[in-house]
Scaffold this active site. Sequence first.
Site, PDB file in Angstrom:
ATOM      1  N   SER A 172       0.816  -1.105  -0.079  1.00  0.00           N
ATOM      2  CA  SER A 172      -0.026   0.245   0.060  1.00  0.00           C
ATOM      3  C   SER A 172       0.733   1.287   0.104  1.00  0.00           C
ATOM      4  CB  SER A 172      -1.015  -0.221   1.219  1.00  0.00           C
ATOM      5  OG  SER A 172      -1.879   1.000   1.089  1.00  0.00           O
ATOM      6  N   HIS A 217      -8.601   1.033  -0.624  1.00  0.00           N
ATOM      7  CA  HIS A 217      -8.136  -0.157  -1.980  1.00  0.00           C
ATOM      8  C   HIS A 217      -9.729  -0.678  -2.256  1.00  0.00           C
ATOM      9  CE1 HIS A 217      -3.818   0.514  -1.613  1.00  0.00           C
ATOM     10  NE2 HIS A 217      -4.059   0.335  -0.334  1.00  0.00           N
TER      11      HIS A 217
END
Length: 296
Positions: free
Chosen positions: A75, A186
């Site tokens: 991430s 996400h």
Amino acid sequence: MGKDLAEAFPAARATFQEADDVLGLALSRICWSGPEDELTRTQNAQPAILVHSAAVWRVLEAERPVAPALAAGHSLGEFSAYFCAGSFDFADAVRTVRRRGELMYEAGTRRPGTMTAVLGLEDAPAAKTCTEASARTGATVVPANYNSPGQLVVSGDVEAVRAAEALLTEAGARRVVPLNVSGAFHSPLMEPAVEGLSEALAATNFHELAFPVVSNVTAEAVSGADDARELLLRQLTSPVRWADSVRVMRQANIGAFVEIGPGNVLSGLLRRIDRAASARALGTVEELTAYLRQEG
């Protein structure tokens, strides 16, 4: 967070100071003194994690240079990986990541969402359960992080995630753990942040990489500047394919991994993905000093 590094290594201290200067914000004070709720706000946590990783990297560059064959980051950590690979300079990285955090926080405010960790259930039935929960509620829940076999995170509208939790338990999940987050990262709920991040990335000077970075989105190695920019944008609303990313690195004959972020979570995931791989975390003074002193 990182205070011990700054006290022990001039390169780390200079990195925190540079971040403060770039942002016009005492990020170092937040990292070192808190309060914790201020540090964990995503607009602060994201640059803080990047600066910590950059500080460790710069200590290595100054005292024991390394030449990675590949890099990856989970991430936000993917931005750190691109920084280490020379894709953008430190000031651009800090500014862009700070903006990313602000945009993600704003997206979470506009459309509140949440995330839940799922333990003990494989990817396919978990994804199927998300589809079912979305259909039942008319809201959105999707897999967001494929972390390791039997461990993933789902993300989406609160109603849909809560429905998914019950269905995941029925499907055989050993445990579901709601996460304390400010948005549905996400997932499609981050779409309001796309335009702003696109502008921030467009204003960032990207360079060719010194070594490839494995993308969260595709789980493939990236070497080109244009691909890096595009995939960092797509990452915002796409799942993190971490387990596949590790497998790609292992297939490239990478046997030893070094974790430079503030913790050892990725080292733990690595062992769950491939027990034959070795990992070493260097996020503290003790860990980093021991590494610098070892021979060979």
